[in-house]
Design an enzyme around this catalytic site. Sequence first.
Site, PDB file in Angstrom:
ATOM      1  N   GLU A 157      -5.602   3.164   6.311  1.00 16.27           N
ATOM      2  CA  GLU A 157      -5.277   2.908   4.901  1.00 16.27           C
ATOM      3  C   GLU A 157      -5.871   4.018   4.040  1.00 16.27           C
ATOM      4  O   GLU A 157      -5.268   4.452   3.075  1.00 16.27           O
ATOM      5  CB  GLU A 157      -5.827   1.543   4.466  1.00 16.27           C
ATOM      6  CG  GLU A 157      -5.531   1.252   3.001  1.00 16.27           C
ATOM      7  CD  GLU A 157      -5.714  -0.211   2.617  1.00 16.27           C
ATOM      8  OE1 GLU A 157      -5.474  -1.091   3.456  1.00 16.27           O
ATOM      9  OE2 GLU A 157      -6.091  -0.453   1.457  1.00 16.27           O
TER      10      GLU A 157
ATOM     11  N   ARG B 115       0.826  -1.234   0.000  1.00 14.42           N
ATOM     12  CA  ARG B 115       0.000   0.000   0.000  1.00 14.42           C
ATOM     13  C   ARG B 115       0.853   1.274   0.000  1.00 14.42           C
ATOM     14  O   ARG B 115       0.433   2.305   0.517  1.00 14.42           O
ATOM     15  CB  ARG B 115      -0.976   0.028   1.179  1.00 14.42           C
ATOM     16  CG  ARG B 115      -1.954  -1.110   1.225  1.00 14.42           C
ATOM     17  CD  ARG B 115      -2.914  -1.132   0.036  1.00 14.42           C
ATOM     18  NE  ARG B 115      -3.711  -2.331   0.113  1.00 14.42           N
ATOM     19  CZ  ARG B 115      -3.362  -3.502  -0.462  1.00 14.42           C
ATOM     20  NH1 ARG B 115      -2.255  -3.593  -1.191  1.00 14.42           N
ATOM     21  NH2 ARG B 115      -4.138  -4.555  -0.344  1.00 14.42           N
TER      22      ARG B 115
ATOM     23  N   SER C 282     -10.945  -0.997   3.105  1.00 11.61           N
ATOM     24  CA  SER C 282     -10.337  -1.290   4.413  1.00 11.61           C
ATOM     25  C   SER C 282      -9.945   0.020   5.084  1.00 11.61           C
ATOM     26  O   SER C 282      -9.262   0.844   4.479  1.00 11.61           O
ATOM     27  CB  SER C 282      -9.072  -2.131   4.243  1.00 11.61           C
ATOM     28  OG  SER C 282      -9.410  -3.354   3.655  1.00 11.61           O
TER      29      SER C 282
HETATM   30  C1  LIG Z   1     -15.715  -1.346  -1.449  1.00 13.70           C
HETATM   31  C2  LIG Z   1     -14.247  -1.076  -1.575  1.00 13.70           C
HETATM   32  C3  LIG Z   1     -13.353  -2.112  -1.720  1.00 13.70           C
HETATM   33  C4  LIG Z   1     -11.978  -1.870  -1.847  1.00 13.70           C
HETATM   34  N1  LIG Z   1     -11.131  -2.930  -1.985  1.00 13.70           N
HETATM   35  C5  LIG Z   1      -9.810  -2.693  -2.101  1.00 13.70           C
HETATM   36  C6  LIG Z   1      -8.900  -3.781  -2.258  1.00 13.70           C
HETATM   37  O1  LIG Z   1      -9.281  -4.930  -2.331  1.00 13.70           O
HETATM   38  N2  LIG Z   1      -7.579  -3.491  -2.355  1.00 13.70           N
HETATM   39  C7  LIG Z   1      -7.107  -2.208  -2.303  1.00 13.70           C
HETATM   40  O2  LIG Z   1      -5.891  -2.013  -2.402  1.00 13.70           O
HETATM   41  N3  LIG Z   1      -7.955  -1.165  -2.149  1.00 13.70           N
HETATM   42  C8  LIG Z   1      -9.275  -1.367  -2.060  1.00 13.70           C
HETATM   43  N4  LIG Z   1     -10.134  -0.303  -1.906  1.00 13.70           N
HETATM   44  C9  LIG Z   1      -9.599   1.070  -1.796  1.00 13.70           C
HETATM   45  C10 LIG Z   1      -9.456   1.820  -3.129  1.00 13.70           C
HETATM   46  O3  LIG Z   1     -10.383   1.342  -4.093  1.00 13.70           O
HETATM   47  C11 LIG Z   1      -8.034   1.709  -3.686  1.00 13.70           C
HETATM   48  O4  LIG Z   1      -7.082   2.275  -2.804  1.00 13.70           O
HETATM   49  C12 LIG Z   1      -7.921   2.410  -5.036  1.00 13.70           C
HETATM   50  O5  LIG Z   1      -6.678   2.115  -5.596  1.00 13.70           O
HETATM   51  C13 LIG Z   1      -8.058   3.933  -4.947  1.00 13.70           C
HETATM   52  O6  LIG Z   1      -8.212   4.416  -6.278  1.00 13.70           O
HETATM   53  P1  LIG Z   1      -9.047   5.749  -6.568  1.00 13.70           P
HETATM   54  O7  LIG Z   1      -8.998   6.007  -8.025  1.00 13.70           O
HETATM   55  O8  LIG Z   1     -10.398   5.667  -5.982  1.00 13.70           O
HETATM   56  O9  LIG Z   1      -8.147   6.811  -5.811  1.00 13.70           O
HETATM   57  P2  LIG Z   1      -8.634   8.043  -4.945  1.00 13.70           P
HETATM   58  O10 LIG Z   1      -9.308   7.553  -3.711  1.00 13.70           O
HETATM   59  O11 LIG Z   1      -9.381   9.009  -5.789  1.00 13.70           O
HETATM   60  O12 LIG Z   1      -7.211   8.659  -4.567  1.00 13.70           O
HETATM   61  C14 LIG Z   1      -6.293   7.937  -3.784  1.00 13.70           C
HETATM   62  C15 LIG Z   1      -4.964   8.727  -3.766  1.00 13.70           C
HETATM   63  O13 LIG Z   1      -4.395   8.685  -5.054  1.00 13.70           O
HETATM   64  C16 LIG Z   1      -4.172  10.001  -5.549  1.00 13.70           C
HETATM   65  N5  LIG Z   1      -4.400   9.966  -6.985  1.00 13.70           N
HETATM   66  C17 LIG Z   1      -5.465   9.454  -7.645  1.00 13.70           C
HETATM   67  N6  LIG Z   1      -5.263   9.538  -8.968  1.00 13.70           N
HETATM   68  C18 LIG Z   1      -4.038  10.114  -9.147  1.00 13.70           C
HETATM   69  C19 LIG Z   1      -3.257  10.485 -10.276  1.00 13.70           C
HETATM   70  N7  LIG Z   1      -3.694  10.292 -11.522  1.00 13.70           N
HETATM   71  N8  LIG Z   1      -2.043  11.057 -10.072  1.00 13.70           N
HETATM   72  C20 LIG Z   1      -1.577  11.275  -8.816  1.00 13.70           C
HETATM   73  N9  LIG Z   1      -2.274  10.967  -7.710  1.00 13.70           N
HETATM   74  C21 LIG Z   1      -3.484  10.393  -7.874  1.00 13.70           C
HETATM   75  C22 LIG Z   1      -5.156  10.879  -4.809  1.00 13.70           C
HETATM   76  O14 LIG Z   1      -4.700  12.218  -4.772  1.00 13.70           O
HETATM   77  C23 LIG Z   1      -5.134  10.215  -3.440  1.00 13.70           C
HETATM   78  O15 LIG Z   1      -4.005  10.635  -2.728  1.00 13.70           O
HETATM   79  C24 LIG Z   1     -11.508  -0.534  -1.809  1.00 13.70           C
HETATM   80  C25 LIG Z   1     -12.412   0.528  -1.663  1.00 13.70           C
HETATM   81  C26 LIG Z   1     -13.774   0.267  -1.558  1.00 13.70           C
HETATM   82  C27 LIG Z   1     -14.722   1.416  -1.426  1.00 13.70           C
END
Ligand SMILES: Cc1cc2nc3c(=O)[nH]c(=O)nc-3n(C[C@H](O)[C@H](O)[C@H](O)COP(=O)(O)OP(=O)(O)OC[C@H]3O[C@@H](n4cnc5c(N)ncnc54)[C@H](O)[C@@H]3O)c2cc1C
Length: 330
Positions: A301, A180, A231
């Site tokens: 996380e 992570r 998580s």
């Molecule tokens: C129901 C559910 C289940 C999940 N299961 C998992 C799982 O199994 N495993 C897991 O690892 N995570 C899981 N997650 C968490 C989440 O989906 C992951 O961490 C995912 O990778 C976040 O992506 P996002 O596009 O939503 O990022 P965001 O939440 O929009 O952003 C996360 C971070 O990344 C940065 N960011 C986003 N895009 C960019 C970019 N293009 N350039 C620079 N920085 C950027 C943002 O500024 C922020 O700091 C889950 C979440 C939910 C709601």
Amino acid sequence: MENLELAIQEIKQEMPGLELRENEPMAARCSFRIGGPVRALAAPQDVTGLTKLCYLLKKHELAPYILGNGTNILFPDEGLCDLFILSTEKLTNMFLLPDGAIYAEAGVSLSKLASFAQQNGLAGLEFASGIPGSVGGGLVMNAGAYGGELKDAVESVVIDFLPEQAMYELTNEQCAFSYRKSLFQKMPGCVILSAVFRLEKGDPDAIAERMRNFNARRRAKQPLDLPSAGSAFKRPEGAFAAQLIEEAGLKGYTVGGAQVSEKHAGFVVNLGGASSHDVYDLMMHVRKTVYEHSSIVLEPEMILLPPDYKLEDHGPQVPLHRIWGAGAEE
Ligand SMILES: Cc1cc2nc3c(=O)[nH]c(=O)nc-3n(C[C@H](O)[C@H](O)[C@H](O)COP(=O)(O)OP(=O)(O)OC[C@H]3O[C@@H](n4cnc5c(N)ncnc54)[C@H](O)[C@@H]3O)c2cc1C
């Protein structure tokens, strides 16, 4: 604040075609369904527009906050006086390169990336099909599940690094991925534009079957019917956050509209109308109680905004690994 208003004026003049939503409520933009308005949310048309926007912000000494699918963030009810850039509406190109690798822009969803790989008989991203994030957010967080992580599939990442006004192509090793974590968390002003994924050839039916299996396990174990940010805490070394929380008697523990999920103690869910303060207070209570119970410190996380939120006010006196803004650790 003043800089931001000047920057917004200049952005409107210099980029008249840019979709710029002012005072945009973030509850509608994140999976937790919590959060007041940010000063502005911009959705650039393409990588060129995104780069121009970033440079205009830099001119006013502002760093952009990039938003992916908003599935790992808790926004404050009070809102934020910042400009956010939405990467997921327009930066969604994805195609197969002549050498068989996949090129995907930051805004492509991880589920679409996994399906595209499956359709092209490429194995190695099955674990990502149920993660609701984007390629950009996934790479920042080194998202993973069921023994797989994005670090195992990504070959290179292209970033726009604002402090140097330069674009870089980073190899997998240079991204410094670990559980992570990634280099990008320690690089304020870094915008992920695209990535190349190199996968093994595989049987499309077998790949699809693995994806179905993972998603069935997810549906059986996780509270997918309620808003959350996945998580709430990272897996501490040698232990499982959900187990520690359950053993501390906190399954179902509720503050206002926020609850430690009764289905999976590793999730904090929004039962309806939860405020960001409910979630903060609940998470801090969980940290404190688990620490008292097992002497293990749980590290969130999800990203708690604003980044200078004072954890000390909520004991135990243990530092939070800060990944955003001045003073970011490591
Ligand atoms: C129901 C559910 C289940 C999940 N299961 C998992 C799982 O199994 N495993 C897991 O690892 N995570 C899981 N997650 C968490 C989440 O989906 C992951 O961490 C995912 O990778 C976040 O992506 P996002 O596009 O939503 O990022 P965001 O939440 O929009 O952003 C996360 C971070 O990344 C940065 N960011 C986003 N895009 C960019 C970019 N293009 N350039 C620079 N920085 C950027 C943002 O500024 C922020 O700091 C889950 C979440 C939910 C709601």
